[in-house]
Motif scaffolding. Structure first.
Motif, short mmCIF file in Angstrom:
data_model
loop_
_atom_site.label_atom_id
_atom_site.label_comp_id
_atom_site.label_asym_id
_atom_site.label_seq_id
_atom_site.Cartn_x
_atom_site.Cartn_y
_atom_site.Cartn_z
N GLN A 124 0.82 -1.20 0.00
CA GLN A 124 0.00 0.00 0.00
C GLN A 124 0.86 1.26 0.00
O GLN A 124 0.57 2.24 -0.69
N TYR A 125 1.93 1.25 0.77
CA TYR A 125 2.80 2.42 0.86
C TYR A 125 3.44 2.72 -0.50
O TYR A 125 3.45 3.87 -0.95
N CYS A 126 3.98 1.69 -1.13
CA CYS A 126 4.65 1.90 -2.42
C CYS A 126 3.67 2.31 -3.51
O CYS A 126 4.02 3.09 -4.40
N PHE A 127 2.45 1.82 -3.42
CA PHE A 127 1.45 2.21 -4.42
C PHE A 127 1.08 3.69 -4.27
O PHE A 127 0.92 4.41 -5.25
N VAL A 128 0.95 4.13 -3.02
CA VAL A 128 0.53 5.51 -2.77
C VAL A 128 1.71 6.47 -2.89
O VAL A 128 1.58 7.57 -3.46
N HIS A 129 2.85 6.07 -2.36
CA HIS A 129 4.00 6.98 -2.28
C HIS A 129 4.72 7.12 -3.60
O HIS A 129 5.38 8.13 -3.86
N PRO A 167 7.48 0.67 -16.92
CA PRO A 167 8.25 -0.47 -16.40
C PRO A 167 7.36 -1.41 -15.60
O PRO A 167 6.45 -0.99 -14.88
N ARG A 168 7.65 -2.70 -15.73
CA ARG A 168 6.89 -3.72 -14.97
C ARG A 168 7.51 -3.97 -13.61
O ARG A 168 6.81 -4.32 -12.66
N VAL A 169 8.83 -3.82 -13.50
CA VAL A 169 9.53 -4.04 -12.24
C VAL A 169 10.19 -2.72 -11.83
O VAL A 169 10.98 -2.15 -12.58
N VAL A 170 9.87 -2.25 -10.63
CA VAL A 170 10.34 -0.96 -10.15
C VAL A 170 10.88 -1.12 -8.74
O VAL A 170 10.77 -2.18 -8.12
N HIS A 171 11.46 -0.03 -8.22
CA HIS A 171 12.00 -0.01 -6.87
C HIS A 171 11.18 0.93 -6.00
O HIS A 171 10.58 1.88 -6.49
N CYS A 172 11.21 0.64 -4.71
CA CYS A 172 10.48 1.48 -3.76
C CYS A 172 11.30 1.58 -2.47
O CYS A 172 11.78 0.56 -1.95
N ASP A 173 11.46 2.79 -1.96
CA ASP A 173 12.15 3.03 -0.69
C ASP A 173 11.15 3.35 0.41
O ASP A 173 10.19 4.09 0.19
#
Length: 390
Positions: A74-79, A243-249
């Motif tokens: 949820q965080y990565c989707f919103v942020h 991109p289909r594969v991404v990064h999230c911090d």
């Protein structure tokens, strides 16, 4: 959840409202019908995917519990996320990694819904202006269309159908024109021309919004460029588009410490976004060009009514009996707004019913020519005269 369900219901209501409108010309159908439906359906489907299924799935460390994993998704989707090719090393500078954050996927359904409403607004404003002019053109088109649908399958001769048209639709159109003139209606063609200009401007604005939504750092015309990349085999792993594969911090907090964690996430929605946005890029360009040409055409027709007169002359030429009313007298009786109404009838109904309506209206034209101001001021006069004839 309730707000998203409400948005989907609003989209469904907009679609159902669109399909009860008169068809209009090609540009009008492209803007207020086809494009509205495409954007509204896309918005509804994509919005439902935000709470049905997993729009994003992140690969979390093994020590994370299910609650932590759900939180990270949820965080990565919103942020927002960012893309770095998997064969490149991540920079230690957090600002460098996140300089091109990917956030459009959260807003796409809402932007599509907004664009659907914006594409419908010119039609709504046109209806308000035509109502102000005193003539309900949409109701007139629907009335003649329903009447034609009720008699077209009957085994009748051309003259008998003309007689039927003379008794109902022609009287209805003449009465509407006269009552509108009582309100000093003179601007229907101008109002429609203004709505076509608005459609053209709106189409170009929507194209700009779509382009800025992705804001590609590589391409100015990203539609053909991305399509060219796909044809050449340069996929998202090379270009970074959709991109289909991404990064999230994200930060994990512990007593007296804050730790930065980075996870890989799969954006399944980008599989669909890529195809949808490429289609919409070309579609909106097409709609904008057609709308611009159409607005220029209507501006010319506003200044020169020869095309509408030529269309009506062609219909009148098929009359089985010569009328005592000449074409010029008929055009004078119609006036600019009446000519515009007949042009709209031809656009919305087609040549066959429009020809029946045109010939029958000329046949009874003499009975509806205004001979005095006193007669014009009597609202009941057209209806009384029709009753006496019967």
């Amino acid at each position: 959840m309730s707000s998203q369900v409400g948005a989907i219901n609003s989209v469904n209501a907009l679609i159902s409202r669109v399909f009860v409108q008169p068809k209009g010309d090609l540009a009008d159908r492209l803007n207020s019908r086809i494009t509205v439906v495409i954007l509204a359906v896309s918005s509804g489907l994509l919005l439902s995917s935000h709470f049905i299924g997993d729009p994003i799935t992140c690969w979390t460390p093994a020590q994370f519990t299910k609650q932590w994993a759900d939180f990270v998704n949820q965080y990565c989707f919103v942020h927002g996320t960012y893309f770095v090719p998997l064969d490149e090393q991540l920079s230690f500078d957090e600002g460098e990694r996140r300089k091109d954050t990917i956030q459009y996927y959260q807003w796409v359904p809402y932007v599509f819904a907004l664009q659907a409403f914006l594409f419908y607004i010119p039609r709504f404003v046109w209806k308000a202006l035509i109502s102000y002019s005193g003539y309900d053109l949409a109701a007139a088109v629907k009335y003649v269309d329903r009447f034609w649908s009720s008699i077209r399958d009957q085994d009748s001769t051309f003259k008998s159908r003309l007689a039927v048209f003379e008794g109902r639709p022609s009287v209805y159109i003449w009465d509407g024109i006269r009552l509108a003139r009582k309100k000093r209606s003179k601007n229907m063609a101008l109002f429609y021309t203004l709505s076509t200009v608005w459609q053209a401007i709106n189409a170009w604005i929507q194209f700009y919004i779509l382009t800025k939504l992705l804001d590609s750092p590589l391409y100015s015309a990203w539609g053909p460029s991305i399509l060219g990349d796909l044809i050449q085999g340069n996929d998202w792993q090379t270009t970074g588009h959709f991109p289909r594969v991404v990064h999230c911090d994200f930060n994990t907090r512990r007593p007296a410490s804050v730790q930065l964690d980075t996870v890989l996430c799969v954006l399944t929605l980008n599989i669909y976004y890529e195809k949808l946005f490429i289609f919409l890029w070309f579609w909106l360009v097409f709609v904008a060009i057609v709308s611009t040409i159409n607005s220029m055409r209507w501006i010319y027709h506003l200044c020169n009514t020869s095309k509408a007169q030529k269309t009506i002359r062609n219909y009148l030429a098929t009359a089985p009996v010569k009328s005592p009313i000449s074409d010029e007298q008929f055009f004078d009786a119609l006036g600019p707004d009446g000519l515009f109404i007949m042009d709209q009838m031809a656009l919305n109904l087609g040549d066959i019913p429009a020809s029946y309506l045109t010939i029958s209206m000329r046949n009874i034209c003499q009975d509806f020519i205004e001979v005095s101001d006193d007669y014009i001021d009597d609202e009941r006069a057209p209806f009384v005269k029709t009753i006496k004839q019967k």
